[in-house]
Motif scaffolding. Structure first.
Motif, PDB file in Angstrom:
ATOM      1  N   LEU A  21     100.373  31.781  25.188  1.00 38.31           N
ATOM      2  CA  LEU A  21     100.981  31.654  23.867  1.00 38.31           C
ATOM      3  C   LEU A  21     102.309  30.900  23.909  1.00 38.31           C
ATOM      4  O   LEU A  21     102.755  30.364  22.902  1.00 38.31           O
ATOM      5  N   ARG A  22     102.954  30.868  25.068  1.00 35.27           N
ATOM      6  CA  ARG A  22     104.226  30.152  25.204  1.00 35.27           C
ATOM      7  C   ARG A  22     104.014  28.667  25.430  1.00 35.27           C
ATOM      8  O   ARG A  22     104.805  27.847  24.991  1.00 35.27           O
ATOM      9  N   GLU A  23     102.973  28.317  26.159  1.00 33.74           N
ATOM     10  CA  GLU A  23     102.686  26.922  26.479  1.00 33.74           C
ATOM     11  C   GLU A  23     102.091  26.211  25.271  1.00 33.74           C
ATOM     12  O   GLU A  23     101.356  26.813  24.501  1.00 33.74           O
ATOM     13  N   PRO A  24     102.367  24.916  25.112  1.00 38.38           N
ATOM     14  CA  PRO A  24     101.670  24.157  24.074  1.00 38.38           C
ATOM     15  C   PRO A  24     100.165  24.135  24.371  1.00 38.38           C
ATOM     16  O   PRO A  24      99.752  24.101  25.541  1.00 38.38           O
ATOM     17  N   LEU A  25      99.368  24.153  23.322  1.00 36.06           N
ATOM     18  CA  LEU A  25      97.918  24.248  23.496  1.00 36.06           C
ATOM     19  C   LEU A  25      97.353  23.046  24.241  1.00 36.06           C
ATOM     20  O   LEU A  25      96.394  23.189  25.000  1.00 36.06           O
ATOM     21  N   ASP A  26      97.958  21.878  24.089  1.00 38.24           N
ATOM     22  CA  ASP A  26      97.435  20.708  24.809  1.00 38.24           C
ATOM     23  C   ASP A  26      97.575  20.868  26.313  1.00 38.24           C
ATOM     24  O   ASP A  26      96.694  20.482  27.076  1.00 38.24           O
ATOM     25  N   ARG A  27      98.656  21.495  26.768  1.00 39.52           N
ATOM     26  CA  ARG A  27      98.811  21.735  28.213  1.00 39.52           C
ATOM     27  C   ARG A  27      97.805  22.772  28.696  1.00 39.52           C
ATOM     28  O   ARG A  27      97.281  22.671  29.796  1.00 39.52           O
ATOM     29  N   VAL A  28      97.550  23.789  27.867  1.00 41.85           N
ATOM     30  CA  VAL A  28      96.579  24.822  28.238  1.00 41.85           C
ATOM     31  C   VAL A  28      95.187  24.204  28.361  1.00 41.85           C
ATOM     32  O   VAL A  28      94.463  24.464  29.331  1.00 41.85           O
ATOM     33  N   LYS A  33      90.707  22.112  31.691  1.00 40.69           N
ATOM     34  CA  LYS A  33      89.862  20.988  32.104  1.00 40.69           C
ATOM     35  C   LYS A  33      90.043  20.670  33.588  1.00 40.69           C
ATOM     36  O   LYS A  33      89.127  20.143  34.219  1.00 40.69           O
ATOM     37  N   ARG A  34      91.218  20.975  34.145  1.00 46.26           N
ATOM     38  CA  ARG A  34      91.417  20.755  35.583  1.00 46.26           C
ATOM     39  C   ARG A  34      90.549  21.677  36.412  1.00 46.26           C
ATOM     40  O   ARG A  34      90.210  21.352  37.551  1.00 46.26           O
ATOM     41  N   LEU A  35      90.206  22.850  35.877  1.00 48.13           N
ATOM     42  CA  LEU A  35      89.274  23.750  36.559  1.00 48.13           C
ATOM     43  C   LEU A  35      87.877  23.226  36.296  1.00 48.13           C
ATOM     44  O   LEU A  35      87.218  23.600  35.336  1.00 48.13           O
ATOM     45  N   ARG A  36      87.396  22.347  37.103  1.00 42.35           N
ATOM     46  CA  ARG A  36      86.190  21.554  36.821  1.00 42.35           C
ATOM     47  C   ARG A  36      84.966  22.379  36.453  1.00 42.35           C
ATOM     48  O   ARG A  36      84.231  22.037  35.558  1.00 42.35           O
ATOM     49  N   GLN A  37      84.710  23.463  37.137  1.00 42.01           N
ATOM     50  CA  GLN A  37      83.498  24.238  36.898  1.00 42.01           C
ATOM     51  C   GLN A  37      83.697  25.361  35.882  1.00 42.01           C
ATOM     52  O   GLN A  37      82.809  26.169  35.685  1.00 42.01           O
ATOM     53  N   ALA A  38      84.838  25.414  35.244  1.00 40.52           N
ATOM     54  CA  ALA A  38      85.140  26.535  34.354  1.00 40.52           C
ATOM     55  C   ALA A  38      84.339  26.499  33.065  1.00 40.52           C
ATOM     56  O   ALA A  38      84.018  27.532  32.511  1.00 40.52           O
ATOM     57  N   GLY A  39      84.025  25.323  32.567  1.00 36.42           N
ATOM     58  CA  GLY A  39      83.302  25.222  31.310  1.00 36.42           C
ATOM     59  C   GLY A  39      84.191  24.639  30.227  1.00 36.42           C
ATOM     60  O   GLY A  39      85.350  24.289  30.452  1.00 36.42           O
ATOM     61  N   PRO A  40      83.646  24.536  29.010  1.00 38.51           N
ATOM     62  CA  PRO A  40      84.424  23.959  27.909  1.00 38.51           C
ATOM     63  C   PRO A  40      85.636  24.827  27.552  1.00 38.51           C
ATOM     64  O   PRO A  40      85.572  26.053  27.660  1.00 38.51           O
ATOM     65  N   PRO A  41      86.719  24.205  27.127  1.00 38.65           N
ATOM     66  CA  PRO A  41      87.923  24.970  26.776  1.00 38.65           C
ATOM     67  C   PRO A  41      87.673  26.027  25.702  1.00 38.65           C
ATOM     68  O   PRO A  41      88.252  27.105  25.753  1.00 38.65           O
ATOM     69  N   LYS A  42      86.804  25.730  24.735  1.00 36.52           N
ATOM     70  CA  LYS A  42      86.520  26.724  23.688  1.00 36.52           C
ATOM     71  C   LYS A  42      85.983  28.011  24.291  1.00 36.52           C
ATOM     72  O   LYS A  42      86.402  29.102  23.927  1.00 36.52           O
ATOM     73  N   ARG A  43      85.053  27.879  25.215  1.00 32.98           N
ATOM     74  CA  ARG A  43      84.432  29.061  25.808  1.00 32.98           C
ATOM     75  C   ARG A  43      85.423  29.813  26.692  1.00 32.98           C
ATOM     76  O   ARG A  43      85.512  31.044  26.636  1.00 32.98           O
ATOM     77  N   ILE A  44      86.201  29.098  27.471  1.00 36.77           N
ATOM     78  CA  ILE A  44      87.153  29.745  28.379  1.00 36.77           C
ATOM     79  C   ILE A  44      88.271  30.412  27.594  1.00 36.77           C
ATOM     80  O   ILE A  44      88.619  31.571  27.836  1.00 36.77           O
ATOM     81  N   MET A  98      98.992  13.615  33.435  1.00 35.39           N
ATOM     82  CA  MET A  98      99.701  14.270  32.330  1.00 35.39           C
ATOM     83  C   MET A  98      99.808  15.773  32.542  1.00 35.39           C
ATOM     84  O   MET A  98     100.815  16.387  32.194  1.00 35.39           O
ATOM     85  N   SER A  99      98.772  16.364  33.106  1.00 31.23           N
ATOM     86  CA  SER A  99      98.798  17.810  33.313  1.00 31.23           C
ATOM     87  C   SER A  99      99.809  18.211  34.376  1.00 31.23           C
ATOM     88  O   SER A  99     100.241  19.359  34.419  1.00 31.23           O
ATOM     89  N   GLN A 100     100.227  17.282  35.211  1.00 32.38           N
ATOM     90  CA  GLN A 100     101.204  17.564  36.257  1.00 32.38           C
ATOM     91  C   GLN A 100     102.644  17.385  35.782  1.00 32.38           C
ATOM     92  O   GLN A 100     103.570  17.914  36.384  1.00 32.38           O
ATOM     93  N   LEU A 101     102.837  16.618  34.703  1.00 36.84           N
ATOM     94  CA  LEU A 101     104.194  16.358  34.213  1.00 36.84           C
ATOM     95  C   LEU A 101     104.636  17.474  33.269  1.00 36.84           C
ATOM     96  O   LEU A 101     103.879  17.863  32.382  1.00 36.84           O
ATOM     97  N   PRO A 102     105.846  17.972  33.423  1.00 41.38           N
ATOM     98  CA  PRO A 102     106.301  19.107  32.608  1.00 41.38           C
ATOM     99  C   PRO A 102     106.881  18.706  31.250  1.00 41.38           C
ATOM    100  O   PRO A 102     107.906  19.200  30.819  1.00 41.38           O
ATOM    101  N   VAL A 103     106.222  17.752  30.584  1.00 49.17           N
ATOM    102  CA  VAL A 103     106.677  17.299  29.271  1.00 49.17           C
ATOM    103  C   VAL A 103     105.487  17.262  28.321  1.00 49.17           C
ATOM    104  O   VAL A 103     104.337  17.406  28.732  1.00 49.17           O
TER     105      VAL A 103
END
Length: 181
Positions: A21-28, A33-44, A98-103
């Motif tokens: 809830l603290r992180e922006p949703l785009d970073r989440v 998506k970086r967890l390749r086998q996790a599945g679609p973001p909606k489901r996770i 982008m996922s590695q940069l803290p902006v």
């Protein structure tokens, strides 16, 4: 602990706000998506204790596709509903960086483009300036003076990015000249 028990009980929350809830949703979404086998973001993300709204996830995925962090379509098999929209897309190289940069992802894209075009320093200075409150303030009833000052800092361009870059360059020059103790 660093504070008295009574102060902690009376003034501090019992639990911190969850990171999701603290992180922006785009970073989440990028981290999911970086967890390749996790599945679609909606489901996770629907498995979270306090999941974000599905419409917010859809808007975020679309925004990430627009900045090039996700591909337009998934390589994996899609359901009928996902086949219409192309799914949530796959993580691109740009998205991994982008996922590695803290902006913010848009500022991360600015930094990446600065690197590509050989203007990394300028892009980082502009991104840093845009990620904070502006130091070009407009006091009450002095809009004309504020406009003139911004015009001077931007060398006639009237662009906040140029103002930030020029102000930082002046600061660095003064610092090198020893005018700041």
């Amino acid at each position: 602990r660093l504070v008295r028990r009574q102060f902690a009980r009376d003034h501090l929350p019992a639990h911190d706000t969850p990171a999701i809830l603290r992180e922006p949703l785009d970073r989440v979404v990028l981290n999911v998506k970086r967890l390749r086998q996790a599945g679609p973001p909606k489901r996770i993300l629907s498995l979270a204790v306090q999941p974000p709204k599905l419409s917010d996830i859809d808007r975020t995925v679309l925004a990430l596709k627009e900045v090039g962090a996700l591909t337009l379509k998934c390589k994996e098999a899609l359901t009928d509903a996902e086949a219409v929209t192309g799914g949530d897309g796959d993580l691109t190289f740009v998205g991994r960086v982008m996922s590695q940069l803290p902006v913010d992802v848009k500022l991360a894209k600015l930094i990446l483009l600065g690197h590509v075009f050989g203007k990394l320093r300028d892009a980082i200075v502009i991104a840093a300036g845009l990620s904070t409150k502006t130091f070009f303030t407009c006091s009450y009833k002095s809009h004309l003076e504020s406009y003139k000052a911004k015009w001077n800092w931007s060398n006639g361009w009237m662009c906040d990015c140029i103002c930030i870059l020029n102000a930082y360059d002046v600061y660095e020059k003064y610092k090198l000249d020893g005018q700041f103790a």
